[in-house]
Scaffold this motif. Structure first.
Motif, PDB file in Angstrom:
ATOM      1  N   GLY A   1       0.100  31.065  15.361  1.00 58.09           N
ATOM      2  CA  GLY A   1       0.709  30.381  14.232  1.00 58.09           C
ATOM      3  C   GLY A   1       0.011  29.054  13.994  1.00 58.09           C
ATOM      4  N   THR A   2       0.754  28.077  13.506  1.00 58.33           N
ATOM      5  CA  THR A   2       0.158  26.814  13.057  1.00 58.33           C
ATOM      6  C   THR A   2       0.428  25.684  14.034  1.00 58.33           C
ATOM      7  N   THR A   3      -0.628  24.958  14.354  1.00 59.54           N
ATOM      8  CA  THR A   3      -0.525  23.686  15.069  1.00 59.54           C
ATOM      9  C   THR A   3      -0.936  22.600  14.082  1.00 59.54           C
ATOM     10  N   ARG A   4      -0.042  21.636  13.854  1.00 57.21           N
ATOM     11  CA  ARG A   4      -0.260  20.692  12.754  1.00 57.21           C
ATOM     12  C   ARG A   4       0.180  19.288  13.162  1.00 57.21           C
ATOM     13  N   GLY A   5      -0.532  18.303  12.633  1.00 59.19           N
ATOM     14  CA  GLY A   5      -0.167  16.906  12.839  1.00 59.19           C
ATOM     15  C   GLY A   5      -1.260  16.003  12.315  1.00 59.19           C
ATOM     16  N   PRO A   6      -1.044  14.685  12.382  1.00 59.56           N
ATOM     17  CA  PRO A   6      -2.090  13.758  11.932  1.00 59.56           C
ATOM     18  C   PRO A   6      -3.250  13.708  12.919  1.00 59.56           C
TER      19      PRO A   6
ATOM     20  N   GLU B   1      -2.360  16.677  21.452  1.00 61.05           N
ATOM     21  CA  GLU B   1      -1.406  15.834  22.176  1.00 61.05           C
ATOM     22  C   GLU B   1      -0.052  15.926  21.492  1.00 61.05           C
ATOM     23  N   PRO B   2       1.019  15.977  22.266  1.00 57.01           N
ATOM     24  CA  PRO B   2       2.342  16.088  21.652  1.00 57.01           C
ATOM     25  C   PRO B   2       2.816  14.753  21.095  1.00 57.01           C
ATOM     26  N   LEU B   3       3.544  14.798  19.980  1.00 58.42           N
ATOM     27  CA  LEU B   3       4.222  13.600  19.503  1.00 58.42           C
ATOM     28  C   LEU B   3       5.411  13.268  20.382  1.00 58.42           C
ATOM     29  N   ALA B   4       5.986  14.276  21.017  1.00 53.98           N
ATOM     30  CA  ALA B   4       7.087  14.080  21.946  1.00 53.98           C
ATOM     31  C   ALA B   4       6.807  14.858  23.214  1.00 53.98           C
ATOM     32  N   GLN B   5       7.262  14.329  24.351  1.00 56.44           N
ATOM     33  CA  GLN B   5       6.992  14.957  25.636  1.00 56.44           C
ATOM     34  C   GLN B   5       7.522  16.389  25.664  1.00 56.44           C
ATOM     35  N   GLY B   6       6.707  17.288  26.221  1.00 54.12           N
ATOM     36  CA  GLY B   6       7.155  18.667  26.393  1.00 54.12           C
ATOM     37  C   GLY B   6       6.904  19.575  25.212  1.00 54.12           C
ATOM     38  N   GLU B   7       6.280  19.060  24.143  1.00 57.60           N
ATOM     39  CA  GLU B   7       6.058  19.901  22.972  1.00 57.60           C
ATOM     40  C   GLU B   7       4.855  20.832  23.149  1.00 57.60           C
ATOM     41  N   VAL B   8       3.942  20.488  24.075  1.00 56.09           N
ATOM     42  CA  VAL B   8       2.783  21.337  24.328  1.00 56.09           C
ATOM     43  C   VAL B   8       3.073  22.195  25.549  1.00 56.09           C
ATOM     44  N   PRO B   9       2.851  23.499  25.482  1.00 60.57           N
ATOM     45  CA  PRO B   9       3.197  24.399  26.601  1.00 60.57           C
ATOM     46  C   PRO B   9       2.220  24.256  27.758  1.00 60.57           C
TER      47      PRO B   9
ATOM     48  N   GLY C   1       4.433   3.914  16.200  1.00 57.89           N
ATOM     49  CA  GLY C   1       4.197   3.585  14.810  1.00 57.89           C
ATOM     50  C   GLY C   1       4.397   4.817  13.957  1.00 57.89           C
ATOM     51  N   PHE C   2       3.781   4.822  12.785  1.00 58.98           N
ATOM     52  CA  PHE C   2       3.897   6.002  11.924  1.00 58.98           C
ATOM     53  C   PHE C   2       2.640   6.169  11.090  1.00 58.98           C
ATOM     54  N   TRP C   3       2.420   7.408  10.675  1.00 65.45           N
ATOM     55  CA  TRP C   3       1.315   7.742   9.790  1.00 65.45           C
ATOM     56  C   TRP C   3       1.837   7.900   8.375  1.00 65.45           C
ATOM     57  N   PHE C   4       1.080   7.392   7.420  1.00 61.79           N
ATOM     58  CA  PHE C   4       1.438   7.646   6.023  1.00 61.79           C
ATOM     59  C   PHE C   4       0.178   7.987   5.252  1.00 61.79           C
ATOM     60  N   GLN C   5       0.356   8.786   4.201  1.00 61.22           N
ATOM     61  CA  GLN C   5      -0.776   9.372   3.496  1.00 61.22           C
ATOM     62  C   GLN C   5      -0.547   9.288   2.001  1.00 61.22           C
ATOM     63  N   ASP C   6      -1.620   9.040   1.285  1.00 62.17           N
ATOM     64  CA  ASP C   6      -1.578   8.948  -0.180  1.00 62.17           C
ATOM     65  C   ASP C   6      -1.750  10.342  -0.772  1.00 62.17           C
ATOM     66  N   PRO C   7      -0.732  10.872  -1.455  1.00 63.32           N
ATOM     67  CA  PRO C   7      -0.865  12.228  -2.003  1.00 63.32           C
ATOM     68  C   PRO C   7      -1.813  12.306  -3.194  1.00 63.32           C
ATOM     69  N   GLU C   8      -2.101  11.191  -3.824  1.00 63.37           N
ATOM     70  CA  GLU C   8      -2.961  11.239  -5.011  1.00 63.37           C
ATOM     71  C   GLU C   8      -4.427  11.385  -4.642  1.00 63.37           C
TER      72      GLU C   8
ATOM     73  N   VAL D   1       0.856  -1.183   0.000  1.00 59.87           N
ATOM     74  CA  VAL D   1       0.000   0.000   0.000  1.00 59.87           C
ATOM     75  C   VAL D   1       0.897   1.241   0.000  1.00 59.87           C
ATOM     76  N   PRO D   2       0.764   2.127  -1.003  1.00 62.59           N
ATOM     77  CA  PRO D   2       1.706   3.244  -1.126  1.00 62.59           C
ATOM     78  C   PRO D   2       1.293   4.485  -0.334  1.00 62.59           C
ATOM     79  N   GLY D   3       2.280   5.276   0.055  1.00 60.08           N
ATOM     80  CA  GLY D   3       2.022   6.542   0.722  1.00 60.08           C
ATOM     81  C   GLY D   3       3.308   7.210   1.152  1.00 60.08           C
ATOM     82  N   VAL D   4       3.171   8.419   1.684  1.00 58.43           N
ATOM     83  CA  VAL D   4       4.297   9.203   2.191  1.00 58.43           C
ATOM     84  C   VAL D   4       4.169   9.312   3.705  1.00 58.43           C
ATOM     85  N   VAL D   5       5.235   9.022   4.408  1.00 62.28           N
ATOM     86  CA  VAL D   5       5.235   9.132   5.863  1.00 62.28           C
ATOM     87  C   VAL D   5       5.065  10.600   6.248  1.00 62.28           C
ATOM     88  N   THR D   6       4.095  10.864   7.132  1.00 62.21           N
ATOM     89  CA  THR D   6       3.831  12.241   7.563  1.00 62.21           C
ATOM     90  C   THR D   6       4.267  12.515   8.993  1.00 62.21           C
ATOM     91  N   ALA D   7       4.299  11.483   9.833  1.00 65.84           N
ATOM     92  CA  ALA D   7       4.690  11.673  11.230  1.00 65.84           C
ATOM     93  C   ALA D   7       5.047  10.317  11.821  1.00 65.84           C
TER      94      ALA D   7
END
Length: 626
Positions: A272-277, A254-262, A90-97, A75-81
């Motif tokens: 600014g931008t808050t972004r993630g899967p 929720e942070p992907l890594a500890q301490g990323e959320v203030p 684990g990891f998230w992947f997404q189909d750009p098409e 199954v094809p895709g691009v890793v996003t996080a």
């Protein structure tokens, strides 16, 4: 409703991509699991052909995958996080098409168990494994994912797909379709918020300049709103004022890594931008696993202070002190004391909920709270407050619910310089209090006492504590309560819509018993001053409160503007669980304040805000006060 288009980015067919040296990866344990599952799969469930199956095919147009429990390959895709720590790896992947269908998500999560996946955002991958519908909890929706996976890295440095932009107005007005199990319903993301979230499951989402509506918790997560005009409170939160409007714009970060959320309070901003899967959890529903968090902007939220009562006015407060025991740290006692003295203006009477026994959660048979209450009252005195005395009734060991071993109970604190407590012997864990005729009108058979403690309505729940006080020659009756928890109700974001509030039946029965006591008192003397307060674990608009107020008790919270009727923040909703009701001759003189010192702040000492009522017993000539 607007929605960011799912534009296609350059993505070579798998047959034309040559993996770079050293970039071919496989999770050996996952491959073994996948192989075993393939061998065990029934006839007709063989791995689907990679040329035919893409992510949107796996996600499908409902909440559950048409490929659930089947093997897929390539199954094809691009890793996003990448989630490399915590309980979810684990990891998230997404189909750009993409397929252009707004119902089908273009992303998936690859669950790798305890192993950290050797992939990076921008890697182009081909994933094989078993399609799972993972359920994070009873009544919750499921998470579509691939487990037992192996994969190939076919290229690096790919541009990530465009994130779904969560601008104001993006979400539909309606929250969810109705049904006992909406899991199999066709998604309609233009009609329902829950369908919108599900159709974006695992995809990159982003929100700009997001206002915080739920403070940072002990796990490093907070809540923002994507719909800032959705029932805003004056202090920056989102008011929950109806079962018909769950405020679908709330989104957990929720942070992907500890301490990323203030460490943020309600009303702060992530500029600014808050972004993630977009992910899903039983704890809050849909959330963004933030790979990028906006800059924290302090909104300057301040704790409030109640006014001092004027002469002739009695002040009564309620405060859930959240599992306070003699083993709690001194800072906890000092902060609770400061809240009572400074923020509540040292009320004459304080009803406490969740006072544990002296051994706290140690289940050793201890039921007395003397050391706990001495530490608290000593801290109050040290903070410049009165020398409070207390009254309470020890529960039967393990009979009143709460944290196992803690034996939480309700307690009265009172300032003997301003109010006296009328002690009448005989009150214990099993003896019901009654209204009896006295020489000067109705009085209590025992004081302190408990309302119908043997009734099934109080099974594994705190029993109401009733006390008889005297203030400037006037008898005042006070009931402090801690009704059954809402913890067993179905979640707002779950598979049953609208969710079943299974716990309210017991609270309704509890309210009927307290109402019966109030009715009995007012039948004996309609002018008798009565305060019913505490953690009622239900909302100002609920049937629980309607049962109590239907007997003539007044809820002064309803005198506030609707956007101010809250004292608790849960999942980004500012809501009401604690109340002070008043009846009798003094009801028309009541003045009510919520001390906003906990629920909106990341450094809270309790999850409840206390509140205070000032009134003139007997009604008095001056019903206004200050």
């Amino acid at each position: 409703m607007s929605r960011s288009p799912r534009t296609a980015l350059p993505f070579l067919p798998l047959s034309r991509i040559t993996p770079p040296p050293g970039r071919r990866r496989a999770l050996r344990a996952g491959a073994a699991v996948a192989a075993a599952a393939a061998l065990a799969a029934p006839a007709g469930t063989a791995a689907a052909d990679a040329a035919d199956v893409r992510i949107h095919d796996i996600q499908g147009t409902t909440r559950t995958s048409p490929y659930a429990d089947r093997q897929v390959s390539g199954v094809p895709g691009v890793v996003t996080a990448v989630a490399s720590s915590g309980s979810v790896r684990g990891f998230w992947f997404q189909d750009p098409e993409g397929d252009g269908d707004p119902r089908t998500s273009e992303a998936l999560f690859v669950y790798t168990g305890d192993a950290t996946p050797e992939v990076s955002p921008g890697d182009e991958v081909a994933v094989s494994g078993t399609v799972d519908e993972y359920s994070p909890g009873e009544g919750a929706q499921t998470v579509t994912q691939i487990s037992g996976a192996d994969w190939e890295v076919l290229g690096t440095g790919a541009e990530p797909p465009a994130a779904v932009r969560l601008d104001p107005g993006t979400l539909p007005d309606a929250y969810a379709p109705e049904g006992e199990d909406i899991g199999g319903l066709e998604l309609d993301p233009e009609a329902y918020t829950l369908d919108f979230w599900e159709s974006s499951e695992h995809m990159l989402v982003e929100v700009a300049d997001a206002r915080v509506v739920g403070p940072t918790d002990s796990y490093g997560a907070l809540w923002v709103t994507t719909e800032p005009e959705q029932n805003p409170t004056p202090r920056g939160g989102t008011a929950y004022g109806s079962y018909d409007d769950p405020n679908g714009g709330r989104l957990k970060v929720e942070p992907l890594a500890q301490g990323e959320v203030p460490e943020a309070n309600v009303g702060d901003e992530l500029a600014g931008t808050t972004r993630g899967p977009l992910y899903y959890s039983a704890y809050g529903g849909y959330l963004v696993k933030a790979a990028e968090v906006g800059e924290h902007v302090d909104g300057g939220l301040e704790r409030t202070r109640a006014q001092e009562p004027q002469d002739g006015r009695l002040s009564v407060a309620t405060y859930n002190v959240e599992n306070l025991s003699a083993g709690s740290g001194q800072e906890v006692f000092d902060r609770l004391a400061k809240g009572i003295v400074d923020n509540l203006a040292a009320p004459a009477v304080v009803g406490l909920e969740e006072v544990q026994d002296d051994s706290g959660p140690d289940d050793d048979g201890t039921v007395t709270p003397e050391a706990t209450l001495k530490r608290l009252t000593d801290a109050v005195s040290a903070a410049g407050g009165p020398a409070y005395q207390w009254r309470q009734i020890d529960p039967e060991d393990g009979a009143d619910g709460g944290q196992p071993g803690g034996n939480i109970r309700n307690v009265f604190l009172f300032d003997p310089e301003r109010v006296s407590f009328t002690d009448r012997e005989g009150g214990d864990a099993a003896t019901p209090v009654e209204v009896v005729d006295g020489a000067d009108g109705p009085e209590l058979s025992v004081s302190p006492g408990r309302i119908a403690p043997a009734d099934e309505a109080w099974r594994e729940t705190r029993k109401p504590l009733v006390g008889e006080f005297e203030f400037e020659g006037r008898r005042v009756f006070v009931v402090t309560n801690h009704f059954s928890s809402k913890g067993g109700d179905q979640p707002l974001h779950g598979l049953t819509q609208p969710p079943r509030r299974t716990t309210e039946e017991q609270r309704h029965a509890q309210a009927e018993l307290v109402r019966a006591f109030a009715d009995e008192l007012h039948a004996a003397d309609p002018e008798a001053d009565l305060v019913v307060m505490g953690d009622l674990n239900d909302f100002w608009f609920s049937d629980t409160l309607a049962t109590l107020t239907g007997g003539g008790l007044h809820n002064p919270m309803e005198d506030l503007p609707a956007e101010e009727r809250y004292n608790y923040v849960f999942d980004g909703n500012s809501q009401s669980l604690d109340h002070i009701l008043i009846g009798g001759a003094s009801a028309g003189t009541a003045e009510y304040e919520i001390a906003r010192i906990n629920s909106e702040f990341h450094d809270q000492v309790s999850d409840h805000d206390p509140q205070v009522l000032r009134f003139t017993p007997g009604g008095g000539a001056d019903g206004a006060g200050s």
